[in-house]
Write a protein that holds these residues in place. Structure first.
Motif, PDB file in Angstrom:
ATOM      1  N   GLY A 231       0.817  -1.517   0.310  1.00 15.05           N
ATOM      2  CA  GLY A 231      -0.364   0.200   0.074  1.00 15.05           C
ATOM      3  C   GLY A 231       0.923   1.209  -0.054  1.00 15.05           C
ATOM      4  N   THR A 232       1.237   2.205  -1.199  1.00 16.56           N
ATOM      5  CA  THR A 232       1.685   3.033  -1.553  1.00 16.56           C
ATOM      6  C   THR A 232       0.853   4.084  -1.718  1.00 16.56           C
ATOM      7  OG1 THR A 232       2.618   2.078  -3.398  1.00 16.56           O
ATOM      8  CG2 THR A 232       3.806   1.969  -1.724  1.00 16.56           C
ATOM      9  N   SER A 233       1.059   5.229  -1.560  1.00 16.37           N
ATOM     10  CA  SER A 233       0.276   6.909  -1.586  1.00 16.37           C
ATOM     11  C   SER A 233       0.638   7.255  -3.186  1.00 16.37           C
ATOM     12  CB  SER A 233       0.041   7.146  -1.101  1.00 16.37           C
ATOM     13  OG  SER A 233       1.159   8.061  -0.449  1.00 16.37           O
ATOM     14  N   GLY A 234       1.990   6.896  -3.839  1.00 14.19           N
ATOM     15  CA  GLY A 234       3.409   7.257  -4.420  1.00 14.19           C
ATOM     16  C   GLY A 234       2.914   7.281  -5.901  1.00 14.19           C
ATOM     17  N   ASN A 235       3.711   8.019  -6.769  1.00 17.69           N
ATOM     18  CA  ASN A 235       3.144   7.768  -7.735  1.00 17.69           C
ATOM     19  C   ASN A 235       4.020   6.551  -9.228  1.00 17.69           C
ATOM     20  OD1 ASN A 235       5.195   9.049  -8.326  1.00 17.69           O
ATOM     21  ND2 ASN A 235       4.543  10.799  -9.426  1.00 17.69           N
ATOM     22  N   ALA A 236       5.465   6.542  -8.030  1.00 15.51           N
ATOM     23  CA  ALA A 236       5.741   5.012  -8.613  1.00 15.51           C
ATOM     24  C   ALA A 236       6.847   4.719  -7.090  1.00 15.51           C
ATOM     25  CB  ALA A 236       7.467   6.102  -9.134  1.00 15.51           C
ATOM     26  N   VAL A 237       7.186   3.171  -7.396  1.00 15.50           N
ATOM     27  CA  VAL A 237       7.870   2.428  -6.366  1.00 15.50           C
ATOM     28  C   VAL A 237       9.182   2.219  -6.493  1.00 15.50           C
ATOM     29  CG1 VAL A 237       7.357   0.551  -4.649  1.00 15.50           C
ATOM     30  CG2 VAL A 237       5.541   1.630  -5.250  1.00 15.50           C
ATOM     31  N   ILE A 238       9.747   2.307  -5.252  1.00 10.53           N
ATOM     32  CA  ILE A 238      11.782   1.658  -6.047  1.00 10.53           C
ATOM     33  C   ILE A 238      11.927   0.906  -5.051  1.00 10.53           C
ATOM     34  CG2 ILE A 238      14.294   2.423  -6.164  1.00 10.53           C
ATOM     35  CD1 ILE A 238      12.618   5.606  -6.199  1.00 10.53           C
TER      36      ILE A 238
END
Length: 176
Positions: free
Chosen positions: A51-58
């Motif tokens: 669950g992330t609210s970012g536009n990308a995940v690293i």
């Protein structure tokens, strides 16, 4: 699906634009050293989506090997663009980017196992050479235990070390 790798500098730039950095290492590794602001989702406990609210995940680990070896699983855990930090936290540090360390946390469990197993093998070899050949059995026993741990995923030495006094305190990282 394979995830693209990105350099630490490119990752830093994406994070500044809203990307979320996710540390997939185990809790003991994350507690001792981490990239400030990284979310922690241990790979061993990853069930479903991150669950992330970012536009990308690293995603990152220590060296990049764990993330690369699990790229398909990690890609299916997010519904946005996802990347692997090339070289992991090791490359991040080498690039001169900040890390938070808490030296009061115990060494990572695998390092403790490596130190203990290596010490017992050397001790068995020395005692076998200088005291009694029967001590070579200690080295053989440790070697057999390592083979068993590799084949089954159960490491008795890690379970035993987890009971050591220095490992009993919770591995909750300080706020970074």
């Amino acid at each position: 699906m394979s995830l693209a790798t990105i350099s630490p500098q490119k990752a830093k730039d994406l994070i500044a634009k809203g990307a979320v950095l996710v540390d997939i290492r185990e809790a003991d590794e994350h507690a001792r050293e981490r990239i400030p602001g990284a979310h922690h989702h241990a790979l061993s406990r990853l069930n479903g989506s991150v669950g992330t609210s970012g536009n990308a995940v690293i995603f990152h680990c220590r060296s990049g090997q764990r993330t690369a070896g699990n790229a398909q699983r990690l890609a299916s855990a997010v519904a946005c663009d996802a990347y692997i930090l090339e070289g992991g936290i090791d490359a991040w540090k080498k690039a001169g980017l900040p890390v938070a360390q808490d030296k009061s946390q115990p060494l990572e469990m695998m390092r403790q196992v490596q130190i203990a197993a290596g010490s017992l093998v050397v001790l068995g070899a020395l005692l076998g050479t200088f005291v009694n050949p029967w001590f070579y059995a200690l080295s053989a026993f440790v070697g057999a235990g390592l083979i068993f741990a590799g084949a089954t995923g159960f490491c008795g030495m890690a379970r035993l070390l987890a009971l050591a006094p220095w490992n009993r305190k919770p591995a909750a990282p300080a706020k970074a």
